[in-house]
Design a protein around this motif. Structure first.
Motif, PDB file in Angstrom:
ATOM      1  N   SER A   1      88.410 -26.722  34.950  1.00 25.49           N
ATOM      2  CA  SER A   1      88.914 -27.364  36.172  1.00 25.49           C
ATOM      3  C   SER A   1      88.078 -28.589  36.508  1.00 25.49           C
ATOM      4  N   THR A   2      88.694 -29.759  36.459  1.00 20.32           N
ATOM      5  CA  THR A   2      87.966 -30.981  36.849  1.00 20.32           C
ATOM      6  C   THR A   2      87.603 -30.931  38.330  1.00 20.32           C
ATOM      7  N   TRP A   3      88.433 -30.243  39.110  1.00 21.85           N
ATOM      8  CA  TRP A   3      88.148 -30.080  40.547  1.00 21.85           C
ATOM      9  C   TRP A   3      86.840 -29.324  40.739  1.00 21.85           C
ATOM     10  N   CYS A   4      86.672 -28.217  40.016  1.00 21.40           N
ATOM     11  CA  CYS A   4      85.431 -27.436  40.109  1.00 21.40           C
ATOM     12  C   CYS A   4      84.229 -28.261  39.680  1.00 21.40           C
ATOM     13  N   LEU A   5      84.390 -29.030  38.609  1.00 26.79           N
ATOM     14  CA  LEU A   5      83.280 -29.848  38.112  1.00 26.79           C
ATOM     15  C   LEU A   5      82.906 -30.936  39.110  1.00 26.79           C
TER      16      LEU A   5
ATOM     17  N   TRP B   1      79.446 -34.476  34.552  1.00 29.15           N
ATOM     18  CA  TRP B   1      79.797 -33.057  34.538  1.00 29.15           C
ATOM     19  C   TRP B   1      78.828 -32.270  33.652  1.00 29.15           C
ATOM     20  N   ARG B   2      78.553 -32.858  32.462  1.00 23.35           N
ATOM     21  CA  ARG B   2      77.627 -32.185  31.539  1.00 23.35           C
ATOM     22  C   ARG B   2      76.248 -32.043  32.161  1.00 23.35           C
ATOM     23  N   ASP B   3      75.749 -33.118  32.760  1.00 23.08           N
ATOM     24  CA  ASP B   3      74.420 -33.089  33.375  1.00 23.08           C
ATOM     25  C   ASP B   3      74.346 -32.071  34.522  1.00 23.08           C
ATOM     26  N   SER B   4      75.433 -31.966  35.274  1.00 22.69           N
ATOM     27  CA  SER B   4      75.463 -31.034  36.398  1.00 22.69           C
ATOM     28  C   SER B   4      75.419 -29.593  35.921  1.00 22.69           C
ATOM     29  N   LEU B   5      76.134 -29.278  34.836  1.00 20.35           N
ATOM     30  CA  LEU B   5      76.107 -27.922  34.282  1.00 20.35           C
ATOM     31  C   LEU B   5      74.716 -27.567  33.765  1.00 20.35           C
TER      32      LEU B   5
END
Length: 561
Positions: A82-86, A142-146
């Motif tokens: 989900s791009t929204w979740c990211l 997104w990758r950095d946030s995960l």
């Protein structure tokens, strides 16, 4: 409190924001987390409807993230799809960096290393994202946030718990503890002179005992009952007592809420909060056995603030029997009406502030540290006397005089309508409105007769006569002096407090039947004076029903007729 992003306004403030993948956990794990938070009376935001979503997060949802103290991020199998979740995660971590927001990651049936390295289902999701989003910057965020989220302390192994119920309970306890640690201690700076009363209430509660105890805090409007109850509630709900009670609630403005929503609604809301259930509806005075069984197993702390006669039946159903709650339960009731407190209550009367404390409170409100001249401090003492130790009156009057000129202070002090200050008037009028018609009349008589108004004698409009004995050496009274005063109720002889009694002598002479009321106090102590006054009143009332003769201070009274 569960809310949807569609009805969130810019002023909303939540304890917790929940980020999760709807299809994975909305009706399962996340729903159980929601109920656990609700039981602990934690305010949270959850996007609880399947909304039609666009490319960007709505401003309302962004506001919910910004105004929450804690974000719980539930990583599940399809979270990264989900791009929204990211995008939510990016904003959550931005708030963590900028505002110090607490983030609690929960890895629900996923391996934290898969989240960190974008492997497994998370890796599959990014293959799709990189194909559909040519903007490498957004995908990299997104990758950095995960990666960042996977390194934050949280609940990394859901499989280490025996079941989901145990995991959910641990999450709720952890959030509750974090919120408690974050909470600012209440500001008790304005509680001048209240510390001793707060400690007295705590001592009456006897928290170390396992009995069930009700403490009533009784006093006039504006005297500080609610403030004291709030302080006590906070202190015994603090970290020191964090595991002391199974359920607790502070029901504010019971009188007002009962009239707006109904007394049964308020009663049911108190039970609902204590049991940690939302929207519990009983609807009848009789509480069913199932609810009582749950309450008897619970050690509770309940504060019912500003209870009046309209809540009597509901109060009886709630606290009428001490065995309705678990051992160690405590109930605090604040009221202006002593009569609402039952025989099982320990009653504490809140008194006005002592003069020095009253002056201190008034000065805090009226004077800055740099503007405490001797003349204004002297005027402050006079205002404090006028307020008679009532904290509300002191605060309102102090605020009204702040930054005013000395002339304005004098004008204010000479204005006998000081009590018409709206906040004071509103609070005191409540007490008057709740009096019976008979007691209202008595109150008005006392209020009028004892304000020191000077009235010329001689007509049926006269209801009270005050005789200042310091202004006369001798006075003779007979029936003819009162012939036209058919409404006379009060006859008061007094000596102002500033007079020197040791150098004074005076005589009151009564003609005819009035001489039977004579009494000599020159040799009497205070107890004897009270007894003789009682005898005089009895004699006078035989001739003039409804009269009250009152003497203030001792002096030499003589009769020559």
């Amino acid at each position: 409190m569960a809310s949807s992003s569609t009805n969130l306004n810019a002023q909303s403030k939540f304890d917790v924001f929940l980020s999760f993948h709807g299809e994975d956990t909305r009706t399962s794990f996340t729903s159980h987390v929601v109920e656990a938070l609700r039981r602990k009376q934690i305010q949270f935001f959850i996007d609880d409807k399947e909304l039609q979503r666009g490319e960007e997060i709505s401003p309302a949802l962004l506001n919910a993230i910004e105004t929450s103290d804690i974000s719980i991020v539930i990583f599940s199998k399809n979270y990264a799809s989900s791009t929204w979740c990211l995008d939510e995660l990016v904003r959550i971590l931005d708030c963590k960096k900028r505002n110090g927001q607490i983030v609690v990651p929960v890895f629900y049936k996923v391996d934290p290393s898969d989240v960190r390295k974008q492997m497994g289902s998370f890796g599959e999701a990014f293959v799709h994202h990189e194909r559909n989003f040519p903007c490498e910057v957004r995908v990299q965020k997104w990758r950095d946030s995960l990666i960042q989220a996977s390194n934050i302390s949280g609940f990394h192994d859901s499989r280490s718990f025996r079941n989901d119920a145990e995991l959910v309970e641990k999450i709720a306890e952890d959030i509750s503890k974090k919120l408690e640690d974050m909470a600012d201690p209440p500001n008790f700076d304005g509680f001048v002179g209240f510390n001793s009363q707060i400690e007295r209430i705590k001592s009456l509660l006897c928290l170390e005992l396992d009995d069930v105890r009700i403490v009533g805090i009784w006093g006039m409007g504006g005297i500080g009952k609610t403030a004291i109850a709030e302080a006590v509630f906070h202190q015994i709900s603090s970290r020191e007592y964090s595991n002391h009670f199974d359920g607790k609630c502070f029901m504010r403005n019971v009188r007002e809420e009962s009239r707006k929503m109904g007394a049964l609604y308020v009663r049911d809301e108190a039970i609902s909060r204590v049991l940690g259930e939302s929207n519990l509806k009983i609807g009848t005075l009789t509480i069913n056995s199932y609810i009582w069984k749950r309450l008897r197993r619970s050690k509770v702390l309940i504060v019912l603030d500003d209870v009046d006669d309209n809540f009597i039946q509901e109060l009886e159903s709630l606290v009428g029997q001490l065995n309705l709650y678990g051992p160690g339960s405590r109930i605090i009731i604040t009221t202006r009406n002593r009569g609402v407190l039952g025989v099982n209550s320990i009653v504490y009367e809140v008194k006005g502030l002592e003069h020095d404390k009253a002056c201190e409170l008034f000065c805090r409100k009226a004077l800055s540290r740099k503007n405490r001249s001797d003349d204004l401090l002297e005027l402050s003492k006079k205002v404090a006397c006028y307020a008679d130790g009532n904290p509300l009156a002191l605060e309102v009057l102090g605020s009204s005089l702040r930054q005013k000129s000395k002339e304005q202070w004098y004008n204010k002090l000479h204005d006998l309508t000081l009590i018409s200050e709206p906040r004071i008037y509103k609070v005191l009028k409540i007490s008057y409105d709740e009096l019976s018609p008979k007691h209202r009349k008595i109150f008005l008589d006392i209020a009028c007769f004892f304000k020191g108004e000077q009235v010329d004698n001689g007509t049926d409009a006269i209801e009270g006569i005050f005789l200042d004995l310091s202004k006369t050496k001798e006075i003779r009274l007979g029936f003819e002096a009162f012939e036209n005063m058919s409404n006379l109720k009060w006859l008061k002889f007094y000596i102002p407090e500033h007079c020197d009694l040791s150098t004074m002598s005076f005589r009151i002479m009564f003609d005819g039947m009035l001489s039977e009321a004579f009494w000599d106090t020159s040799h009497l102590n205070s107890r004897a004076i009270r007894e003789s006054r009682s005898i005089m009143n009895q004699r006078v009332s035989n001739k003039f029903p409804g009269w009250l003769v009152e003497q203030e201070h001792s002096g030499h009274l003589g009769d020559e007729d």
